[in-house]
Write a protein that holds these residues in place. Structure first.
Motif, PDB file in Angstrom:
ATOM      1  N   ALA A  74       0.833  -1.207   0.000  1.00  0.00           N
ATOM      2  CA  ALA A  74       0.000   0.000   0.000  1.00  0.00           C
ATOM      3  C   ALA A  74       0.864   1.252   0.000  1.00  0.00           C
ATOM      4  N   GLY A  75       1.968   1.210   0.763  1.00  0.00           N
ATOM      5  CA  GLY A  75       2.873   2.358   0.778  1.00  0.00           C
ATOM      6  C   GLY A  75       3.563   2.579  -0.562  1.00  0.00           C
ATOM      7  N   LEU A  76       4.004   1.492  -1.177  1.00  0.00           N
ATOM      8  CA  LEU A  76       4.673   1.613  -2.477  1.00  0.00           C
ATOM      9  C   LEU A  76       3.716   2.126  -3.549  1.00  0.00           C
ATOM     10  N   ARG A  77       2.460   1.682  -3.502  1.00  0.00           N
ATOM     11  CA  ARG A  77       1.488   2.122  -4.503  1.00  0.00           C
ATOM     12  C   ARG A  77       1.090   3.589  -4.306  1.00  0.00           C
ATOM     13  N   SER A  78       1.383   4.156  -3.133  1.00  0.00           N
ATOM     14  CA  SER A  78       1.040   5.553  -2.879  1.00  0.00           C
ATOM     15  C   SER A  78       2.099   6.526  -3.403  1.00  0.00           C
ATOM     16  N   VAL A  79       3.257   5.995  -3.817  1.00  0.00           N
ATOM     17  CA  VAL A  79       4.324   6.856  -4.342  1.00  0.00           C
ATOM     18  C   VAL A  79       3.932   7.357  -5.724  1.00  0.00           C
ATOM     19  N   ASP A  80       4.123   8.634  -5.953  1.00  0.00           N
ATOM     20  CA  ASP A  80       3.763   9.243  -7.234  1.00  0.00           C
ATOM     21  C   ASP A  80       4.602   8.645  -8.362  1.00  0.00           C
ATOM     22  N   ASP A  81       3.940   8.216  -9.422  1.00  0.00           N
ATOM     23  CA  ASP A  81       4.642   7.628 -10.560  1.00  0.00           C
ATOM     24  C   ASP A  81       5.588   8.621 -11.230  1.00  0.00           C
ATOM     25  N   GLU A  82       5.290   9.903 -11.113  1.00  0.00           N
ATOM     26  CA  GLU A  82       6.151  10.907 -11.736  1.00  0.00           C
ATOM     27  C   GLU A  82       7.542  10.900 -11.124  1.00  0.00           C
ATOM     28  N   ILE A  83       7.611  10.604  -9.819  1.00  0.00           N
ATOM     29  CA  ILE A  83       8.918  10.537  -9.145  1.00  0.00           C
ATOM     30  C   ILE A  83       9.733   9.384  -9.711  1.00  0.00           C
ATOM     31  N   ILE A  84       9.082   8.242  -9.918  1.00  0.00           N
ATOM     32  CA  ILE A  84       9.779   7.072 -10.458  1.00  0.00           C
ATOM     33  C   ILE A  84      10.224   7.337 -11.893  1.00  0.00           C
ATOM     34  N   LYS A  85       9.375   7.986 -12.686  1.00  0.00           N
ATOM     35  CA  LYS A  85       9.744   8.299 -14.064  1.00  0.00           C
ATOM     36  C   LYS A  85      10.919   9.275 -14.111  1.00  0.00           C
ATOM     37  N   ALA A  86      10.923  10.255 -13.195  1.00  0.00           N
ATOM     38  CA  ALA A  86      12.029  11.210 -13.153  1.00  0.00           C
ATOM     39  C   ALA A  86      13.336  10.524 -12.788  1.00  0.00           C
ATOM     40  N   ALA A  87      13.257   9.555 -11.859  1.00  0.00           N
ATOM     41  CA  ALA A  87      14.461   8.811 -11.484  1.00  0.00           C
ATOM     42  C   ALA A  87      14.971   7.986 -12.658  1.00  0.00           C
ATOM     43  N   ALA A  88      14.059   7.394 -13.443  1.00  0.00           N
ATOM     44  CA  ALA A  88      14.476   6.612 -14.609  1.00  0.00           C
ATOM     45  C   ALA A  88      15.123   7.504 -15.659  1.00  0.00           C
ATOM     46  N   ILE A  89      14.584   8.700 -15.839  1.00  0.00           N
ATOM     47  CA  ILE A  89      15.167   9.632 -16.806  1.00  0.00           C
ATOM     48  C   ILE A  89      16.576  10.036 -16.383  1.00  0.00           C
ATOM     49  N   ALA A 138      18.726   6.352 -12.938  1.00  0.00           N
ATOM     50  CA  ALA A 138      18.751   5.514 -11.738  1.00  0.00           C
ATOM     51  C   ALA A 138      18.143   4.145 -12.051  1.00  0.00           C
ATOM     52  N   GLY A 139      18.846   3.093 -11.681  1.00  0.00           N
ATOM     53  CA  GLY A 139      18.339   1.744 -11.888  1.00  0.00           C
ATOM     54  C   GLY A 139      17.286   1.390 -10.855  1.00  0.00           C
ATOM     55  N   PRO A 140      16.659   0.226 -11.008  1.00  0.00           N
ATOM     56  CA  PRO A 140      15.595  -0.175 -10.068  1.00  0.00           C
ATOM     57  C   PRO A 140      16.068  -0.226  -8.619  1.00  0.00           C
ATOM     58  N   PHE A 141      17.260  -0.811  -8.381  1.00  0.00           N
ATOM     59  CA  PHE A 141      17.744  -0.925  -7.003  1.00  0.00           C
ATOM     60  C   PHE A 141      17.948   0.448  -6.385  1.00  0.00           C
ATOM     61  N   ARG A 142      18.621   1.340  -7.120  1.00  0.00           N
ATOM     62  CA  ARG A 142      18.882   2.669  -6.578  1.00  0.00           C
ATOM     63  C   ARG A 142      17.588   3.456  -6.419  1.00  0.00           C
ATOM     64  N   THR A 143      16.639   3.265  -7.319  1.00  0.00           N
ATOM     65  CA  THR A 143      15.359   3.968  -7.215  1.00  0.00           C
ATOM     66  C   THR A 143      14.635   3.581  -5.929  1.00  0.00           C
ATOM     67  N   TYR A 144      14.592   2.279  -5.653  1.00  0.00           N
ATOM     68  CA  TYR A 144      13.922   1.830  -4.432  1.00  0.00           C
ATOM     69  C   TYR A 144      14.705   2.245  -3.192  1.00  0.00           C
ATOM     70  N   TRP A 145      16.016   2.060  -3.217  1.00  0.00           N
ATOM     71  CA  TRP A 145      16.829   2.292  -2.022  1.00  0.00           C
ATOM     72  C   TRP A 145      16.932   3.782  -1.666  1.00  0.00           C
ATOM     73  N   SER A 146      17.108   4.628  -2.668  1.00  0.00           N
ATOM     74  CA  SER A 146      17.372   6.052  -2.413  1.00  0.00           C
ATOM     75  C   SER A 146      16.144   6.938  -2.489  1.00  0.00           C
ATOM     76  N   ILE A 147      15.085   6.470  -3.151  1.00  0.00           N
ATOM     77  CA  ILE A 147      13.938   7.357  -3.375  1.00  0.00           C
ATOM     78  C   ILE A 147      12.660   6.800  -2.751  1.00  0.00           C
ATOM     79  N   ILE A 148      12.283   5.584  -3.148  1.00  0.00           N
ATOM     80  CA  ILE A 148      10.976   5.069  -2.749  1.00  0.00           C
ATOM     81  C   ILE A 148      10.934   4.678  -1.275  1.00  0.00           C
ATOM     82  N   LEU A 149      11.934   3.922  -0.813  1.00  0.00           N
ATOM     83  CA  LEU A 149      11.904   3.470   0.580  1.00  0.00           C
ATOM     84  C   LEU A 149      11.939   4.624   1.580  1.00  0.00           C
ATOM     85  N   PRO A 150      12.746   5.682   1.357  1.00  0.00           N
ATOM     86  CA  PRO A 150      12.649   6.823   2.286  1.00  0.00           C
ATOM     87  C   PRO A 150      11.271   7.465   2.303  1.00  0.00           C
TER      88      PRO A 150
END
Length: 300
Positions: free
Chosen positions: A186-201, A204-216
């Motif tokens: 539920a917490g992961l699904r509440s993260v704005d998709d725009e943040i994940i897209k910006a990290a991909a642009i 940032a790889g999947p591991f770094r995206t989760y570790w540095s952005i999503i989990l905090p």
């Protein structure tokens, strides 16, 4: 004299104002008596000379001195520390990994989520009984592996006083990790998709995206999971009683089973009340900081 319309309006206002209090007051009174009243009674009994029956002669901290000089209580505290630590770490790690896997929006997510959550629908009594069969050396994992052609295989943790506490950890993690997975998902699904897209642009790889952005971002979920799991661990009773009964001997005793044993089997009500108060203090020490942080959080 009020006309019928004014009287009806006055009655409606009275009902609208006082009906919630009238409905809630019996529930509040019942909770006040049977929850907080008995908590206060238990605290008082812990300072008395109570034995088989309540004895209201005050003896100060004598029951607490006796409690902390009882080796069985120290074993119960050591077991609680082992169980709580491994239970919380195991549930949070497994729950987080499962949540991240399901967050990839796989096709059979609904089925897998149901399978993971199913153990939480079972009571700890059912879980303990099932794992008691699974871990029983004469008919469980050990016998199955030996029948497959490995006669030297040994897995008798359930009857080993040094390893039995870890069987409780296994059963507890199996039941509660799915619930933690649901919280994290539920917490992961509440993260704005725009943040994940910006990290991909930004590369940032999947591991770094989760570790540095999503989990905090979902850090409050970690705290909530910790509080819930701590509460489950501290009041663990039915799982221990169903799986090991506190044995072998009292090798898997917990504060809750210690309290039950001294209150209803050894008829030492004062010492049992003292152990219950110590459990209450532990739960309070965990929940008060959580409530404080929630209450002082600014409203959005």
């Amino acid at each position: 004299m009020m006309n019928p319309k004014s009287r009806r309006v006055a009655v409606d206002r009275f009902v609208e104002r006082w009906l919630p209090q009238i409905v809630v007051s019996p529930i509040f009174a019942t909770s006040l008596l049977f929850v907080y009243g008995f908590i206060a009674w238990t605290v008082y009994i812990s300072f008395t000379k109570s034995g088989v029956m309540p004895n209201y002669t005050l003896v100060g901290f004598a029951q607490y001195v006796r409690l902390w000089s009882t080796p069985r209580w120290l074993v119960a505290l050591e077991n609680l520390f082992i169980f709580t630590s491994l239970f919380i770490i195991g549930c949070m790690l497994i729950g987080l990994v499962l949540a991240i896997l399901l967050d990839q929006r796989i096709r059979v997510e609904g089925v897998i989520r149901t399978i993971y959550l199913y153990p939480m629908a079972l009571s700890f009594i059912v879980t303990g009984t099932a794992w008691k069969w699974i871990l029983n050396p004469t008919l469980g994992i050990e016998k199955i592996v030996q029948d497959l052609g490995f006669p030297g295989f040994n897995f008798d943790w359930l009857v080993d006083s040094n390893m039995a506490i870890y069987t409780i950890v296994i059963a507890g993690v199996w039941q509660s990790s799915g619930y933690v997975m649901a919280l994290f998902l539920a917490g992961l699904r509440s993260v704005d998709d725009e943040i994940i897209k910006a990290a991909a642009i930004d590369g940032a790889g999947p591991f770094r995206t989760y570790w540095s952005i999503i989990l905090p971002i979902v850090r409050p979920v970690f705290f909530s999971s910790f509080i819930i799991l701590s509460h489950l661990a501290i009041k663990s009773f039915d799982l221990v009683m169903a799986l090991t009964g506190g044995g072998p001997g009292y090798a898997t005793d917990m504060p809750a089973t210690f309290m039950y044993s001294f209150a209803f089997q050894r008829s030492e009500l004062g010492t049992a009340a003292a152990s219950a108060v110590m459990m209450l203090v532990t739960v309070t020490a965990i929940f008060v900081p959580y409530l404080y942080s929630e209450l002082r959080r600014p409203a959005r």
